[in-house]
Design a protein around this motif. Structure first.
Motif, mmCIF file in Angstrom:
data_model
loop_
_atom_site.group_PDB
_atom_site.id
_atom_site.type_symbol
_atom_site.label_atom_id
_atom_site.label_comp_id
_atom_site.label_asym_id
_atom_site.label_seq_id
_atom_site.Cartn_x
_atom_site.Cartn_y
_atom_site.Cartn_z
ATOM 1 N N GLN A 33 0.895 -1.157 0.198
ATOM 2 C CA GLN A 33 0.117 -0.126 0.107
ATOM 3 C C GLN A 33 0.808 1.147 -0.027
ATOM 4 O O GLN A 33 0.251 2.459 0.174
ATOM 5 C CB GLN A 33 -0.977 -0.079 1.166
ATOM 6 C CG GLN A 33 -0.210 -0.206 2.468
ATOM 7 C CD GLN A 33 -1.370 -0.782 3.589
ATOM 8 O OE1 GLN A 33 -1.292 -1.702 4.144
ATOM 9 N NE2 GLN A 33 -2.408 0.189 3.821
ATOM 10 N N ALA A 34 2.120 1.001 -0.159
ATOM 11 C CA ALA A 34 3.032 2.477 -0.056
ATOM 12 C C ALA A 34 3.267 2.575 -1.665
ATOM 13 O O ALA A 34 4.153 1.976 -2.335
ATOM 14 C CB ALA A 34 4.406 2.105 0.589
ATOM 15 N N VAL A 74 5.357 4.690 -3.985
ATOM 16 C CA VAL A 74 6.840 5.631 -4.053
ATOM 17 C C VAL A 74 7.238 6.365 -5.405
ATOM 18 O O VAL A 74 6.851 5.714 -6.193
ATOM 19 C CB VAL A 74 8.005 4.545 -3.747
ATOM 20 C CG1 VAL A 74 9.282 5.630 -3.551
ATOM 21 C CG2 VAL A 74 7.910 3.895 -2.640
ATOM 22 N N VAL A 87 -3.386 7.672 4.083
ATOM 23 C CA VAL A 87 -3.134 7.536 5.716
ATOM 24 C C VAL A 87 -2.130 8.575 6.011
ATOM 25 O O VAL A 87 -1.975 9.364 7.010
ATOM 26 C CB VAL A 87 -2.739 6.173 6.256
ATOM 27 C CG1 VAL A 87 -2.617 6.319 7.660
ATOM 28 C CG2 VAL A 87 -3.540 5.090 5.703
ATOM 29 N N ASP A 88 -0.971 8.732 5.050
ATOM 30 C CA ASP A 88 0.259 9.560 5.258
ATOM 31 C C ASP A 88 0.933 9.689 3.951
ATOM 32 O O ASP A 88 1.213 8.809 3.095
ATOM 33 C CB ASP A 88 1.250 8.840 6.497
ATOM 34 C CG ASP A 88 2.000 9.733 7.050
ATOM 35 O OD1 ASP A 88 2.087 10.992 6.783
ATOM 36 O OD2 ASP A 88 2.613 9.287 7.991
ATOM 37 N N VAL A 89 1.604 10.872 3.606
ATOM 38 C CA VAL A 89 2.232 11.037 2.803
ATOM 39 C C VAL A 89 3.624 11.715 3.180
ATOM 40 O O VAL A 89 3.823 12.713 3.810
ATOM 41 C CB VAL A 89 1.670 12.190 1.603
ATOM 42 C CG1 VAL A 89 2.572 12.472 0.494
ATOM 43 C CG2 VAL A 89 0.108 11.740 1.413
ATOM 44 N N VAL A 90 4.972 10.786 2.769
ATOM 45 C CA VAL A 90 5.915 11.109 3.511
ATOM 46 C C VAL A 90 7.130 11.589 2.512
ATOM 47 O O VAL A 90 7.793 10.655 1.627
ATOM 48 C CB VAL A 90 6.553 9.898 4.173
ATOM 49 C CG1 VAL A 90 7.736 10.016 5.071
ATOM 50 C CG2 VAL A 90 5.296 9.188 5.173
ATOM 51 N N THR A 138 6.709 9.245 -0.499
ATOM 52 C CA THR A 138 6.061 7.879 -0.242
ATOM 53 C C THR A 138 4.531 8.113 0.227
ATOM 54 O O THR A 138 4.490 8.708 1.379
ATOM 55 C CB THR A 138 6.947 6.875 0.549
ATOM 56 O OG1 THR A 138 8.074 6.668 0.103
ATOM 57 C CG2 THR A 138 6.147 5.483 0.827
ATOM 58 N N TYR A 159 1.168 6.520 1.596
ATOM 59 C CA TYR A 159 0.310 5.350 2.074
ATOM 60 C C TYR A 159 -1.087 5.060 1.820
ATOM 61 O O TYR A 159 -1.760 6.014 2.417
ATOM 62 C CB TYR A 159 0.649 4.829 3.797
ATOM 63 C CG TYR A 159 2.174 4.874 3.935
ATOM 64 C CD1 TYR A 159 3.098 5.933 3.771
ATOM 65 C CD2 TYR A 159 2.903 3.595 3.995
ATOM 66 C CE1 TYR A 159 4.376 5.693 4.309
ATOM 67 C CE2 TYR A 159 4.345 3.352 4.069
ATOM 68 C CZ TYR A 159 4.826 4.353 4.267
ATOM 69 O OH TYR A 159 6.263 4.093 4.453
ATOM 70 N N PRO A 200 -5.496 -0.352 -0.443
ATOM 71 C CA PRO A 200 -4.659 -0.922 -1.440
ATOM 72 C C PRO A 200 -5.064 -1.144 -2.894
ATOM 73 O O PRO A 200 -4.353 -1.028 -4.025
ATOM 74 C CB PRO A 200 -4.092 -2.235 -0.795
ATOM 75 C CG PRO A 200 -4.684 -2.345 0.411
ATOM 76 C CD PRO A 200 -5.551 -1.448 0.565
#
Lengths: 216, 309
Positions: free
Chosen positions: A12-13, A15, A46-49, A56, A58, A62
């Motif tokens: 689910q990530a 990149v 959920v999160d964007v890093v 990346t 999340y 998925p």
């Protein structure tokens, strides 16, 4: 050819890797921050890093992975970079003496006077490129080339909380006491990370930081 | 109230972990076996986010000061209530003055102790009850439990015993091949699949360190990128690290794979010296496995609802 590559890491990530500098386009970091903002606003993650040259994201679901990879590829060139309005921070620093144990050695090594070292470090705008290593530990890009030097070969076990440090092409502030291999120039009293506050981290990806010399 | 008489090597408060804060450098933390936590909470009709005590290895002792129902899920660490054996994934009742002890078992590493209604004297921090040992916050002051700690709960009346089937823990663990396999060598995938990997003693909640094959030594670094639990990093030593829940949010080692979500629970039971096999799989098959685990939990919920109506 697109200057961005996209792949799924695990289930689910997503990149997004900026592989080379786009021609006639804004700097790649600005584009990655615009991408983060756009992905955050979709509500699908959920999160964007952000990291050094990637973002990346999340996924909550998925099953949307393929669709999002296509969307990102298609949208990358058209991102509205100007829409990103970073927050500016002024961080007060006590340079040298007991506040920065490596200050004098670094000045010697770089053949700078203490005044020049402070001026060089505090005369530029840094941008929070990404946060990692510790909660609230921001990698600040923009360190003048004259101050760039590799990390210490042996990290020390206790870097004091609030330490202002440099290594490679980054400056950083240690939000809490921790081991560390960066060169310590000074210290700030500003709280960088407070787990009891809702926003927790003072610095957010994309923010602009300026160091201001403070004498005691 | 539950009093810690003996804390054991590592007992911490954990729930499902912190989500959505990786961009601020905040680790996920939380239980390494989310299925065990969900099973225990289901058997107690608790909310999904009710926190557990994650007991590592065992060798600890707790005293109940008020009646409650409780479940231990995860590994069988030879637990006993007043010297009477307590089995994983069954609901038990404790009275005031009852003593719960964990001995040691070589078959698994971590068990999860949950009480009905959960502990009431811990607060959520950044959306979770979990202890972040590295950052030093969450749970009880960001630290492992120690002797004398007291965990409050609302007393409840005894319920009949009921159990759920806990899926077995496997030593065959599936992964999705990662983005940097080829930069090491074109043999990396087959080496990962064909080697018997041994868990090193330096493994902890941040990661499981493996050894087993010398051919993966390399000299590559990648631009630091986001990482998460389950990611398999390959440091230059050639000894893979499977990241676990307390891992950092970014990393600069090449990524050679990611453990599928459904198999993460198996990692919770791996201790020093254990041998495992890794097997590559597809995203599609990984999703099927996730559905299978979810279906198991749904069945238990349904069965309990019918039984207790």
């Amino acid at each position: 050819m697109s200057d961005v590559s996209c792949y799924l890491l695990g289930e689910q990530a997503i990149v997004v890797n900026a592989t080379c500098l786009p021609k006639n386009k804004s700097p790649i970091n600005q584009r990655l921050f615009a991408l983060k903002k756009w992905l955050d606003s979709s509500g699908d993650f959920v999160d964007v890093v952000p990291a050094k040259s990637s973002v990346t994201a999340y996924l909550k679901d998925p099953r949307k992975a393929d669709a999002w990879q296509h969307k990102i590829q298609a949208h990358w060139q058209d991102l509205e970079v100007a829409e990103v309005k970073p927050t500016h921070h002024h961080i007060e620093v006590f340079y040298g003496k007991e506040f920065g144990q490596d200050f004098e050695r670094i000045a010697d090594e770089l053949q700078l006077t203490p005044k020049q070292l402070i001026e060089l470090h505090s005369s530029v705008d840094y941008q929070v490129q990404f946060i990692g290593f510790l909660p609230g530990f921001a990698y600040l890009s923009g360190l003048p080339t004259a101050l760039q030097l590799p990390r210490k070969s042996t990290p020390i076990t206790k870097v004091p909380k609030g330490s202002i440090a440099i290594a490679d092409s980054y400056s950083a502030i240690y939000p809490s006491q921790s081991p560390g291999g960066w060169h310590l120039l000074g210290q700030t009293n500003t709280t960088l990370f407070d787990p009891n506050s809702a926003s927790a981290s003072l610095l957010q990806p994309g923010d602009i930081v300026r160091f201001v010399e403070k004498s005691c | 109230m539950l009093e810690v008489i003996k804390s054991g090597p590592l007992s911490t408060i954990q729930d499902i972990g912190r989500q959505g804060l990786r961009h601020l450098g905040v680790s996920q933390a939380g239980v390494i076996d989310p299925v065990a936590l969900k099973l225990a909470n289901t058997l107690l009709s608790n909310n999904d986010d009710t926190a557990a005590i994650e007991v590592t290895i065992g060798l600890c002792e707790f005293l109940f000061h008020a009646p409650t129902n409780f479940v231990i899920a995860g590994a069988d660490l030879n637990a006993a209530l007043n010297d009477e054996a307590v089995y994983p994934c069954w609901r038990y009742s404790a009275k005031a003055g009852d003593k719960l002890t964990f001995k040691q078992n070589r078959d698994g590493l971590r068990a999860y102790l949950v009480v009905e209604g959960g502990f009431t004297n811990i607060d959520k921090l950044l959306g979770s009850y979990s202890t972040d040992l590295m950052a030093g916050f969450g749970g009880i002051n960001g630290r492992a439990l120690k002797q004398g700690d007291k965990l409050s709960y609302t007393p409840s009346t005894a319920k009949s015993s009921v159990g759920g089937l806990q899926p077995s823990y496997e030593k065959l663990i599936h992964f999705i091949p990662g983005p940097h396999l080829e930069i090491i060598s074109n043999q990396t995938l087959s080496v990962l699949n064909d080697t018997i990997w041994k868990v090193n003693p330096s493994s902890n909640r941040m990661g499981i360190r493996l050894s087993g094959h010398s051919s993966l030594v390399h000299a590559h670094n990648i631009a630091t990128q986001a990482v998460h639990p389950g990611v398999i990093q390959l440091p230059p030593s050639g000894e893979p690290i499977i990241l676990l829940n307390d891992c950092q949010t970014t990393g600069g080692y090449p990524i050679i794979g990611s453990i599928i979500r459904a198999d993460m629970r198996h990692l919770s039971q791996l201790g020093a010296g254990d041998c495992i096999h890794l097997k590559s799989t597809s995203v599609t098959d990984a999703a099927k496995e996730s559905h299978r685990v979810q279906a198991h939990l749904n069945q238990l919920r349904l069965a309990l609802k019918n039984k207790e109506q």
